[in-house]
Motif scaffolding. Sequence first.
Motif, PDB file in Angstrom:
ATOM      1  N   ALA A 199       0.831  -1.208   0.000  1.00 55.09           N
ATOM      2  CA  ALA A 199       0.000   0.000   0.000  1.00 55.09           C
ATOM      3  C   ALA A 199       0.865   1.257   0.000  1.00 55.09           C
ATOM      4  CB  ALA A 199      -0.941  -0.008   1.198  1.00 55.09           C
ATOM      5  N   CYS A 200       1.955   1.237   0.703  1.00 52.75           N
ATOM      6  CA  CYS A 200       2.872   2.387   0.706  1.00 52.75           C
ATOM      7  C   CYS A 200       3.603   2.502  -0.625  1.00 52.75           C
ATOM      8  CB  CYS A 200       3.879   2.271   1.851  1.00 52.75           C
ATOM      9  SG  CYS A 200       3.170   2.536   3.478  1.00 52.75           S
ATOM     10  N   SER A 201       3.969   1.378  -1.201  1.00 53.07           N
ATOM     11  CA  SER A 201       4.729   1.382  -2.456  1.00 53.07           C
ATOM     12  C   SER A 201       3.914   1.906  -3.632  1.00 53.07           C
ATOM     13  CB  SER A 201       5.238  -0.026  -2.772  1.00 53.07           C
ATOM     14  OG  SER A 201       6.152  -0.439  -1.791  1.00 53.07           O
ATOM     15  N   VAL A 202       2.608   1.641  -3.636  1.00 51.76           N
ATOM     16  CA  VAL A 202       1.756   2.095  -4.746  1.00 51.76           C
ATOM     17  C   VAL A 202       0.991   3.370  -4.384  1.00 51.76           C
ATOM     18  CG1 VAL A 202       1.550  -0.196  -5.774  1.00 51.76           C
ATOM     19  CG2 VAL A 202      -0.160   0.582  -4.115  1.00 51.76           C
ATOM     20  N   ASN A 203       1.417   4.026  -3.311  1.00 50.77           N
ATOM     21  CA  ASN A 203       0.872   5.314  -2.864  1.00 50.77           C
ATOM     22  C   ASN A 203      -0.595   5.264  -2.435  1.00 50.77           C
ATOM     23  OD1 ASN A 203       3.302   6.700  -3.155  1.00 50.77           O
ATOM     24  ND2 ASN A 203       2.920   7.006  -5.343  1.00 50.77           N
ATOM     25  N   LEU A 204      -1.059   4.115  -1.973  1.00 51.21           N
ATOM     26  CA  LEU A 204      -2.381   4.062  -1.354  1.00 51.21           C
ATOM     27  C   LEU A 204      -2.330   4.655   0.051  1.00 51.21           C
ATOM     28  CD1 LEU A 204      -3.700   0.537  -2.413  1.00 51.21           C
ATOM     29  CD2 LEU A 204      -4.483   2.771  -3.208  1.00 51.21           C
ATOM     30  N   LEU A 205      -1.191   4.504   0.711  1.00 53.62           N
ATOM     31  CA  LEU A 205      -0.940   5.123   2.007  1.00 53.62           C
ATOM     32  C   LEU A 205       0.169   6.143   1.843  1.00 53.62           C
ATOM     33  CD1 LEU A 205      -0.868   2.132   4.537  1.00 53.62           C
ATOM     34  CD2 LEU A 205      -2.561   3.939   4.411  1.00 53.62           C
ATOM     35  N   SER A 206      -0.039   7.329   2.387  1.00 51.72           N
ATOM     36  CA  SER A 206       0.994   8.354   2.331  1.00 51.72           C
ATOM     37  C   SER A 206       2.083   8.035   3.343  1.00 51.72           C
ATOM     38  CB  SER A 206       0.388   9.718   2.643  1.00 51.72           C
ATOM     39  OG  SER A 206       1.396  10.673   2.809  1.00 51.72           O
ATOM     40  N   THR A 207       3.319   8.059   2.891  1.00 48.56           N
ATOM     41  CA  THR A 207       4.419   7.788   3.808  1.00 48.56           C
ATOM     42  C   THR A 207       4.750   9.007   4.662  1.00 48.56           C
ATOM     43  OG1 THR A 207       6.002   8.291   2.052  1.00 48.56           O
ATOM     44  CG2 THR A 207       5.456   5.971   2.413  1.00 48.56           C
ATOM     45  N   ARG A 208       4.058  10.102   4.467  1.00 47.47           N
ATOM     46  CA  ARG A 208       4.211  11.264   5.356  1.00 47.47           C
ATOM     47  C   ARG A 208       3.626  10.964   6.724  1.00 47.47           C
ATOM     48  NH1 ARG A 208       2.793  16.921   2.494  1.00 47.47           N
ATOM     49  NH2 ARG A 208       4.716  17.128   1.312  1.00 47.47           N
ATOM     50  N   VAL A 211       2.347   7.738   7.697  1.00 43.62           N
ATOM     51  CA  VAL A 211       2.639   6.368   8.125  1.00 43.62           C
ATOM     52  C   VAL A 211       3.858   5.884   7.351  1.00 43.62           C
ATOM     53  CG1 VAL A 211       1.755   4.012   8.235  1.00 43.62           C
ATOM     54  CG2 VAL A 211       0.177   5.912   8.499  1.00 43.62           C
ATOM     55  N   ALA A 212       4.935   5.626   8.061  1.00 49.12           N
ATOM     56  CA  ALA A 212       6.144   5.129   7.400  1.00 49.12           C
ATOM     57  C   ALA A 212       5.922   3.696   6.932  1.00 49.12           C
ATOM     58  CB  ALA A 212       7.324   5.191   8.348  1.00 49.12           C
ATOM     59  N   SER A 213       6.561   3.358   5.846  1.00 49.87           N
ATOM     60  CA  SER A 213       6.459   1.987   5.338  1.00 49.87           C
ATOM     61  C   SER A 213       7.335   1.061   6.186  1.00 49.87           C
ATOM     62  CB  SER A 213       6.909   1.928   3.879  1.00 49.87           C
ATOM     63  OG  SER A 213       8.311   2.062   3.789  1.00 49.87           O
ATOM     64  N   PRO A 214       7.026  -0.226   6.189  1.00 51.47           N
ATOM     65  CA  PRO A 214       7.878  -1.171   6.924  1.00 51.47           C
ATOM     66  C   PRO A 214       9.337  -1.115   6.481  1.00 51.47           C
ATOM     67  CG  PRO A 214       5.837  -2.237   6.285  1.00 51.47           C
ATOM     68  CD  PRO A 214       5.852  -0.893   5.621  1.00 51.47           C
ATOM     69  N   LEU A 215       9.568  -0.900   5.199  1.00 55.71           N
ATOM     70  CA  LEU A 215      10.945  -0.808   4.708  1.00 55.71           C
ATOM     71  C   LEU A 215      11.643   0.421   5.282  1.00 55.71           C
ATOM     72  CD1 LEU A 215      13.139  -1.983   2.907  1.00 55.71           C
ATOM     73  CD2 LEU A 215      12.199  -0.643   1.018  1.00 55.71           C
ATOM     74  N   GLN A 216      10.947   1.554   5.331  1.00 55.01           N
ATOM     75  CA  GLN A 216      11.528   2.762   5.918  1.00 55.01           C
ATOM     76  C   GLN A 216      11.852   2.549   7.396  1.00 55.01           C
ATOM     77  OE1 GLN A 216       8.315   5.422   4.934  1.00 55.01           O
ATOM     78  NE2 GLN A 216       9.615   6.564   3.520  1.00 55.01           N
ATOM     79  N   ILE A 217      10.970   1.875   8.090  1.00 54.23           N
ATOM     80  CA  ILE A 217      11.185   1.605   9.513  1.00 54.23           C
ATOM     81  C   ILE A 217      12.398   0.703   9.709  1.00 54.23           C
ATOM     82  CG2 ILE A 217      10.186   0.452  11.537  1.00 54.23           C
ATOM     83  CD1 ILE A 217       7.429   1.448  10.480  1.00 54.23           C
ATOM     84  N   ALA A 218      12.507  -0.326   8.873  1.00 51.79           N
ATOM     85  CA  ALA A 218      13.641  -1.245   8.977  1.00 51.79           C
ATOM     86  C   ALA A 218      14.967  -0.534   8.673  1.00 51.79           C
ATOM     87  CB  ALA A 218      13.447  -2.433   8.033  1.00 51.79           C
ATOM     88  N   VAL A 219      14.982   0.310   7.641  1.00 47.94           N
ATOM     89  CA  VAL A 219      16.206   1.033   7.283  1.00 47.94           C
ATOM     90  C   VAL A 219      16.597   1.995   8.398  1.00 47.94           C
ATOM     91  CG1 VAL A 219      17.150   2.762   5.689  1.00 47.94           C
ATOM     92  CG2 VAL A 219      15.933   0.781   4.795  1.00 47.94           C
ATOM     93  N   THR A 220      15.632   2.731   8.931  1.00 50.35           N
ATOM     94  CA  THR A 220      15.918   3.664  10.022  1.00 50.35           C
ATOM     95  C   THR A 220      16.405   2.916  11.256  1.00 50.35           C
ATOM     96  OG1 THR A 220      14.252   5.194   9.187  1.00 50.35           O
ATOM     97  CG2 THR A 220      14.946   5.477  11.470  1.00 50.35           C
ATOM     98  N   GLY A 221      15.777   1.800  11.579  1.00 48.61           N
ATOM     99  CA  GLY A 221      16.214   0.995  12.714  1.00 48.61           C
ATOM    100  C   GLY A 221      17.636   0.501  12.534  1.00 48.61           C
ATOM    101  N   TRP A 222      17.963   0.053  11.327  1.00 48.82           N
ATOM    102  CA  TRP A 222      19.324  -0.435  11.062  1.00 48.82           C
ATOM    103  C   TRP A 222      20.337   0.704  11.173  1.00 48.82           C
ATOM    104  CZ3 TRP A 222      22.023  -4.450  11.530  1.00 48.82           C
ATOM    105  CH2 TRP A 222      23.270  -4.568  10.913  1.00 48.82           C
ATOM    106  N   MET A 223      19.968   1.902  10.715  1.00 43.46           N
ATOM    107  CA  MET A 223      20.870   3.046  10.835  1.00 43.46           C
ATOM    108  C   MET A 223      21.111   3.391  12.305  1.00 43.46           C
ATOM    109  SD  MET A 223      19.534   5.390   7.618  1.00 43.46           S
ATOM    110  CE  MET A 223      19.804   6.869   8.512  1.00 43.46           C
TER     111      MET A 223
END
Length: 83
Positions: free
Chosen positions: A23-32, A34-46
């Motif tokens: 849903a985040c990848s196809v812009n059904l949900l705005s990542t402004r 609600v962060a996507s799971p991928l964004q959360i994982a990348v931020t957590g790893w950083m």
Amino acid sequence: MSRLSAVTRYSSPVGLVLLWQIACSVNLLSTRGVASPLQIAVTGWMLVRDRTLPFNLGVSLLRAGSSLGLIDIQAIQIMTAAR
């Protein structure tokens, strides 16, 4: 626990996370909002890599604990006043 029950147990949460990412990848949900799971994982790893995760986690736990403590005090006061 049998293998089938383990698959059944974990398939719903995994499916929900996959739907959330899609849903985040196809812009059904705005990542402004609600962060996507991928964004959360990348931020957590950083945060793990630059060693700021323990500090940030500690601050969050302190905030949550102090809020819970204040709510407990207010609840006790309300229950005492109701008697």
